[in-house]
Design an enzyme around this catalytic site. Structure first.
Site, PDB file in Angstrom:
ATOM      1  N   ASN A  47      -2.939   0.617  -5.377  1.00 35.35           N
ATOM      2  CA  ASN A  47      -4.022  -0.040  -4.649  1.00 35.35           C
ATOM      3  C   ASN A  47      -3.351  -1.007  -3.686  1.00 35.35           C
ATOM      4  O   ASN A  47      -3.082  -2.158  -4.048  1.00 35.35           O
ATOM      5  CB  ASN A  47      -4.963  -0.775  -5.615  1.00 35.35           C
ATOM      6  CG  ASN A  47      -6.128  -1.398  -4.866  1.00 35.35           C
ATOM      7  OD1 ASN A  47      -6.074  -1.543  -3.649  1.00 35.35           O
ATOM      8  ND2 ASN A  47      -7.172  -1.770  -5.595  1.00 35.35           N
ATOM      9  N   GLU A  81      -3.753   7.095  -4.295  1.00 37.93           N
ATOM     10  CA  GLU A  81      -4.255   5.952  -3.542  1.00 37.93           C
ATOM     11  C   GLU A  81      -5.585   5.502  -4.155  1.00 37.93           C
ATOM     12  O   GLU A  81      -6.490   6.316  -4.331  1.00 37.93           O
ATOM     13  CB  GLU A  81      -4.478   6.383  -2.087  1.00 37.93           C
ATOM     14  CG  GLU A  81      -5.014   5.299  -1.196  1.00 37.93           C
ATOM     15  CD  GLU A  81      -5.253   5.808   0.227  1.00 37.93           C
ATOM     16  OE1 GLU A  81      -4.893   6.973   0.533  1.00 37.93           O
ATOM     17  OE2 GLU A  81      -5.825   5.060   1.032  1.00 37.93           O
ATOM     18  N   ARG A  99     -16.939   0.994   5.031  1.00 42.65           N
ATOM     19  CA  ARG A  99     -16.778  -0.370   5.540  1.00 42.65           C
ATOM     20  C   ARG A  99     -16.326  -0.376   7.010  1.00 42.65           C
ATOM     21  O   ARG A  99     -16.587   0.579   7.733  1.00 42.65           O
ATOM     22  CB  ARG A  99     -15.792  -1.129   4.643  1.00 42.65           C
ATOM     23  CG  ARG A  99     -16.319  -1.222   3.193  1.00 42.65           C
ATOM     24  CD  ARG A  99     -15.336  -1.881   2.267  1.00 42.65           C
ATOM     25  NE  ARG A  99     -15.148  -3.299   2.618  1.00 42.65           N
ATOM     26  CZ  ARG A  99     -14.188  -4.066   2.101  1.00 42.65           C
ATOM     27  NH1 ARG A  99     -13.343  -3.551   1.221  1.00 42.65           N
ATOM     28  NH2 ARG A  99     -14.067  -5.329   2.456  1.00 42.65           N
ATOM     29  N   HIS A 119      -8.764   2.454  -4.334  1.00 44.33           N
ATOM     30  CA  HIS A 119      -9.445   1.279  -3.764  1.00 44.33           C
ATOM     31  C   HIS A 119     -10.649   0.935  -4.620  1.00 44.33           C
ATOM     32  O   HIS A 119     -11.362   1.835  -5.079  1.00 44.33           O
ATOM     33  CB  HIS A 119      -9.917   1.562  -2.333  1.00 44.33           C
ATOM     34  CG  HIS A 119      -8.810   1.941  -1.412  1.00 44.33           C
ATOM     35  ND1 HIS A 119      -7.931   1.038  -0.907  1.00 44.33           N
ATOM     36  CD2 HIS A 119      -8.425   3.157  -0.932  1.00 44.33           C
ATOM     37  CE1 HIS A 119      -7.052   1.668  -0.135  1.00 44.33           C
ATOM     38  NE2 HIS A 119      -7.319   2.945  -0.138  1.00 44.33           N
ATOM     39  N   LEU A 120     -10.900  -0.340  -4.810  1.00 44.59           N
ATOM     40  CA  LEU A 120     -12.074  -0.769  -5.572  1.00 44.59           C
ATOM     41  C   LEU A 120     -13.362  -0.401  -4.844  1.00 44.59           C
ATOM     42  O   LEU A 120     -14.290   0.154  -5.423  1.00 44.59           O
ATOM     43  CB  LEU A 120     -12.041  -2.289  -5.775  1.00 44.59           C
ATOM     44  CG  LEU A 120     -10.979  -2.814  -6.742  1.00 44.59           C
ATOM     45  CD1 LEU A 120     -10.879  -4.325  -6.605  1.00 44.59           C
ATOM     46  CD2 LEU A 120     -11.344  -2.440  -8.167  1.00 44.59           C
ATOM     47  N   PRO A 155      -2.141  -6.953  -1.821  1.00 49.33           N
ATOM     48  CA  PRO A 155      -2.630  -8.272  -1.415  1.00 49.33           C
ATOM     49  C   PRO A 155      -4.081  -8.543  -1.788  1.00 49.33           C
ATOM     50  O   PRO A 155      -4.944  -7.687  -1.614  1.00 49.33           O
ATOM     51  CB  PRO A 155      -2.469  -8.254   0.107  1.00 49.33           C
ATOM     52  CG  PRO A 155      -2.389  -6.834   0.480  1.00 49.33           C
ATOM     53  CD  PRO A 155      -1.746  -6.131  -0.678  1.00 49.33           C
ATOM     54  N   ASN A 156      -4.330  -9.733  -2.289  1.00 49.38           N
ATOM     55  CA  ASN A 156      -5.646 -10.275  -2.612  1.00 49.38           C
ATOM     56  C   ASN A 156      -6.240  -9.737  -3.898  1.00 49.38           C
ATOM     57  O   ASN A 156      -7.304 -10.210  -4.302  1.00 49.38           O
ATOM     58  CB  ASN A 156      -6.632 -10.040  -1.446  1.00 49.38           C
ATOM     59  CG  ASN A 156      -6.205 -10.792  -0.194  1.00 49.38           C
ATOM     60  OD1 ASN A 156      -6.089 -11.997  -0.224  1.00 49.38           O
ATOM     61  ND2 ASN A 156      -5.933 -10.076   0.891  1.00 49.38           N
ATOM     62  N   ALA A 184      -5.146  -4.345   1.805  1.00 52.62           N
ATOM     63  CA  ALA A 184      -5.167  -4.298   3.262  1.00 52.62           C
ATOM     64  C   ALA A 184      -3.926  -3.642   3.851  1.00 52.62           C
ATOM     65  O   ALA A 184      -3.968  -3.142   4.983  1.00 52.62           O
ATOM     66  CB  ALA A 184      -5.318  -5.710   3.823  1.00 52.62           C
ATOM     67  N   TYR A 226     -17.987  -8.138  -6.831  1.00 48.92           N
ATOM     68  CA  TYR A 226     -16.893  -7.503  -7.545  1.00 48.92           C
ATOM     69  C   TYR A 226     -16.952  -7.713  -9.055  1.00 48.92           C
ATOM     70  O   TYR A 226     -16.082  -7.227  -9.770  1.00 48.92           O
ATOM     71  CB  TYR A 226     -15.560  -8.030  -7.021  1.00 48.92           C
ATOM     72  CG  TYR A 226     -15.272  -7.619  -5.602  1.00 48.92           C
ATOM     73  CD1 TYR A 226     -14.816  -6.325  -5.325  1.00 48.92           C
ATOM     74  CD2 TYR A 226     -15.444  -8.479  -4.533  1.00 48.92           C
ATOM     75  CE1 TYR A 226     -14.542  -5.933  -4.028  1.00 48.92           C
ATOM     76  CE2 TYR A 226     -15.167  -8.100  -3.234  1.00 48.92           C
ATOM     77  CZ  TYR A 226     -14.726  -6.824  -2.981  1.00 48.92           C
ATOM     78  OH  TYR A 226     -14.452  -6.425  -1.702  1.00 48.92           O
ATOM     79  N   ARG A 286     -13.276 -13.956  -6.751  1.00 46.38           N
ATOM     80  CA  ARG A 286     -13.807 -13.755  -5.403  1.00 46.38           C
ATOM     81  C   ARG A 286     -15.111 -12.985  -5.443  1.00 46.38           C
ATOM     82  O   ARG A 286     -15.167 -11.906  -6.027  1.00 46.38           O
ATOM     83  CB  ARG A 286     -12.748 -12.964  -4.629  1.00 46.38           C
ATOM     84  CG  ARG A 286     -13.197 -12.396  -3.343  1.00 46.38           C
ATOM     85  CD  ARG A 286     -12.133 -11.430  -2.863  1.00 46.38           C
ATOM     86  NE  ARG A 286     -12.556 -10.788  -1.624  1.00 46.38           N
ATOM     87  CZ  ARG A 286     -11.998  -9.723  -1.122  1.00 46.38           C
ATOM     88  NH1 ARG A 286     -10.978  -9.162  -1.743  1.00 46.38           N
ATOM     89  NH2 ARG A 286     -12.455  -9.182  -0.008  1.00 46.38           N
TER      90      ARG A 286
END
Lengths: 148, 148, 148, 148, 148, 148, 148, 148, 148, 148, 148, 148
Positions: free
Chosen positions: E75, E99, E108, E101-102, E11-12, E78, E24, E19
């Protein structure tokens, strides 16, 4: 006879003055220690200062203070929040101690709100930067006076 | 051939006998170690004793025990409750270990109820003061016998 | 001018190759370090490797990297999960750092899911064994390139 | 006069020797009790052994020990982790007690890490199987000796 | 025969490049996918890329990979932190997964520190932005090589 | 122009000197306030002291300090641990504040370890009894000096 | 040979039919047991039913089932949520067991969502009132068939 | 008129028979569904079966059951533990539902012990593999009969 | 007709008068029960007293009270904090009950602050020692009067 | 130019009017949407309404609103409490959003008190039933006006 | 000389008799106070009653009781659960206090199960409505008698 | 007859317009109240506004609203998160209430996510600054209309 106080600085305090000067100022640890010694001299107390990044060395030095120092001013840095060994060392040393922090740890991350050493210290001073060392010396003298 | 056991004492155990004698008695660590060595001699086992206030040194010594000792008796003091590094060191050493405490840690503050090293030790003995070292030697011998 | 990277290995990583070879393989730490140095040479970067079981020594070495190294690759082992001092040291050093683990710590016990140093690192690589060191060098070079 | 000790075994310990013999061995509870009695005889102490699966019966027996026994060795099994009534019974009995477990409960499921009775026992021995009973007798004798 | 890898973005991630470009960057997802395919070609592996905002679609595609792909680079955005269904899908697929993630999720919010899929992945790479895809391909190749 | 400081004492501090004199001494609040005023005079600052048992009154008085006082020394007593309203009042007042406690709250019950006002205070002084007021005045002067 | 099953009902189940009949109906425990025996007869299995309000008696009866019964259907009532002793008894008995509840415990108070015995049972049936006993017999037969 | 029941299978249940056959057996979902339909036919009820990996599709189908089905047998797979939407859908549908799981979820990881849908289901059956579908049909019929 | 009340005392209350007399006084349980009976006689109510250390026996006796007693005064001792079975028994008995404790349980250890039986009792009286029994009789009479 | 607002309704909101009419009334979703459109017309804003039970579809639609809508009114239903993906989608869309609920979620079950989307929304309106849509339109217009 | 007792009622108790009369009855606070005064007169004690909705006023009044009252009966209403200031006030007053509640707070919401004042009160009476005041007077007299 | 509404503002809201104007704007509380009164006049409702920093005064005023006001709009500020007394006052007043906040409390610190008053309010509006008062009046009118 003049009181003798031990000021112990823990991990990362050797970086004072170099690290984030816009926040912590450009006063270095040697300068802070010199100010503490000078303030002690004015008050008639001997001040000895040491710094280490090793938890075990702090334990060793606290043990050495037993019977040789009248008070300990302990800025244990990050070990404040994780070290039960320091708490036990202070109990074993039987020397009154004051917990000191440059920053107001209670206004920072949650994990800096816990202090094992607080349970065995006379009191705590935090948030006043380098001035905290002078305040801690005065606080220790007031404590020693109240006990005598 | 005679078994060889390593007794490791962690932070603040060097203060034994000096610290709170009304509670812990006046027996010092060297005296406790001598009693352990003597008990070992009676049972036909070699006992080597070391103490340090440094977590890293405990890790180093546990590594050294690999292939050279038959068992470790570990009184890790306050590091018991906070050190994952000691747990990992015991796994790496592949030597059976017994967790030892002078006081009954389960009857004290909550933060002394947690033990990382328990997860990789054969068993635990606590609350019997200096007598615990003798019991731990006997317990280790029973363990080694059961494994052989 | 060539980049210079510091690879720091923390507690128990000196046992690599000896410990549980069926899991971790028989490659030793010196061999892993040699591979990292060789990979660095191929990429035109200088690689310096150090290992210690002492939290305080890791803090000391991170401080030394300030102004002398372009990046730190830190496999802090078990101290990852308990050391706020390492987190503070990385902040003080002002050198970009990558968190590295041999195993996939997120697939292991819950207490290995927490990382204080993650909060101040660029990123994390875990689960790829010795190959992780090579990946981390590549990742650091990509990071330095993106920043320049 | 010879000391008199009460060994109480709680729920499921009657299944010793039958249950999972590959783990717990084939020694039955009567055999373990016989070993304890024999060890007591060698040390000059009377040993009385009882087992029940009923929490209330353990409470009853602990009460009976008041003024009639010099010490209690209590393997409360699963009630260790859930029974406040046993804790209160031990307080009421005013007889020193040792907490005993066959397995290392601290290395098992989290719900076995909590002990209500630990708060009122002299100490704890766990992880040494049947040998624990012998160790507990020795530990109780050392305790009684230290108190006399 | 050439390895075949499936890169799944959740998602996203379709919003990449649009964005918060100051954070990013302006590289879009198609561009990232093209870079991954090109890197795969250089390494001699086929790369297939898909993106969806639907948890169920990710489950469907992971199932399809069973027996048809050699590895999955996931990736999950969420859904990483909330989806047990993805974890179960990876178990069912019996294809090694990494797994990705950017951002450094461990630096975070707390709710991004939990990963259900980590429990069944080979390893994790996070914090290196678009470069993470290239690193993940290399990591998967190293994993497949080590298993063969 | 001379600095002007407001010392606010919260619930139960009016009982000082009456309550548990063996612990808190026989110095009453008016005496403590007189000492603070005298210390202020020596340092060239005006000190105004007020006490109330009403949370709302503390909020009112903090608001009044906005633009009329240079600093607030706040011993909020038990409201320290439960009042978000005081925290918000300090933000609204935009006057630097120091958190003060007679006892070392961090060494007492757990519910005294939380402080809402700490999040918006310059620093904290606790554990030094009546001497804390003098230390707090010095600390505030050091703070004001550092800001000017 | 015909299978033999033991149905154990724990605390308060003797009140069935009397207690809150608008909820639980007017069927009494003897009637429920008769229905279970009849259903067993139809399926060719012997059913033995017992009820007690004593945790220890349940432990005793589970032990007796070892080697004499083919399966246990256990409605442990409130002990489900608090008894580790029952869990250990089921392990020791080495007889397959099914957890049964009249009401849907997962839709009631939070403290009824925890089950220690679930960890060692084949499965669970809840929420179907008296019909649950018949379902549990069928479930046990399916389980025994699958194992044979 | 004959009852009509809807059997809904959620994420990953389409992999039944393929995935971990040594655990789950080699019976596929179509075969399980066929068995359920056959059992329904024997009991005189119509059975409709659907499977999806999409949470939203399960919500849609539950809505459709309103007024058209007499009961829902819902194996929501991993969504059981995370989906409040399914819980709300069941409330909106006003059709009695039974929660079904192949494995005994209460004996697995902690995150599988929570069920949002349990709060609005008649009851739960888990741990009996494919036989659970037959048991659930019988349980639903008993429920419908008790309500009529 | 005269009211009839059942006073139930749980685990360890048989030790009253023997145990820690400096705290609990030298009044024994029979004496307390005699005082309760006498007070009941004065108020025109029949009082029946029983004590047991067995949770199951308390459940049995509460069941017996159904339809035969007008009220239950229950000092469940340590079972107060752990027994859901007692809570369920009180619901099944449908007799008004008052929870009684000799000591102020809310001022003691945290685990004594939880009461399962409180959820189904009319009210609670604690902290008044033996006088609590008289108060509880009066409270029950007031309750019965208010309900009639 | 007229503002354009997107009203998104999530899972189970399609059942409005059918479900529990005694609570939610008999107004259906189409009727609510018509009222919103009419209110928008009166205020001079275009209103577009969509509903789905699929989390992924909500993410898709939020993305579409980027650059095409002036505001989003989001009644995410049960996904409010579990979806981090929706939170991330709102960040990516860079369109101001208002969180809306028919019921007062803060007065219901605890798991409805958590909202991931709240962290990135302008504000929240809940508890006013269908009237909430009108209020939300007014609130969005006030928000847009304040920003312009 | 006659004992003198202070009855303090906290927030919302002035609404007694008006609020939810079907639950709390139609007796108003003045009527309850009159009953308490009358009961006191019968027992030969002076009763003074006050009510306030202000936490600070309760603190003030408790202070006034120091040296002027023999006991305090405190129904602190909602402040019971949140006020550490009241707890500290009771310590400072050095007057025995009884905690009183109209309803059985332990049978209500979880946040009503916590009481700060319980830690410093003699005992607690709750659940008996207006009759609780009479019981509390009797309990206080028994307490004062036991102390004299 | 015209409706009459009471708008209550709690702690620190008197500082509106002065405090952090870059965030909260320069509109003062009197101006906000005037806007509310004007909006009320337009809608034909009488609006009365009060502000206090005292929790007890809010309780008093809520009591006064009983039988004299048709609705309460309550911005309880920081007391929202800590005051059970306000919750109880609203229950006692039996007047419908709306919870109002200037900022989106759910997007701020965790301790602002809890609301005791939410449990007894019709609904909540937050995040819309001064416009929230107008929205709350409209929401109250819609609520009163729906109830009539």
């Amino acid at each position: 006879m003049a009181h003798s106080l031990l000021i112990l600085n823990g991990p990362n305090l050797n970086m004072l003055g170099l690290r984030q000067p816009e926040i912590y100022g450009t006063t270095t640890l040697p300068e802070v220690e010199a100010m503490a010694v000078a303030h002690g001299a004015k008050k008639g107390v001997n001040i000895e200062c040491r710094q280490t990044n090793h938890e075990g060395a702090l334990v060793d030095w606290i043990h050495e203070a037993r019977g040789t120092q009248d008070g300990i001013i302990l800025n244990a840095g990050a070990y404040t929040h994780t070290s039960i060994a320091l708490m036990d060392a202070l109990i074993a040393a039987e020397v009154p101690a004051i917990e000191l922090h440059l920053s107001n740890v209670h206004a920072r991350e949650d994990f800096r709100h816990t202090s094992y050493i607080a349970k065995v210290c006379v009191g705590q001073i935090c948030g006043f930067g380098a001035a905290g060392y002078t305040l801690a010396i005065d606080a220790m003298l007031a404590t020693l006076e109240a006990q005598s």
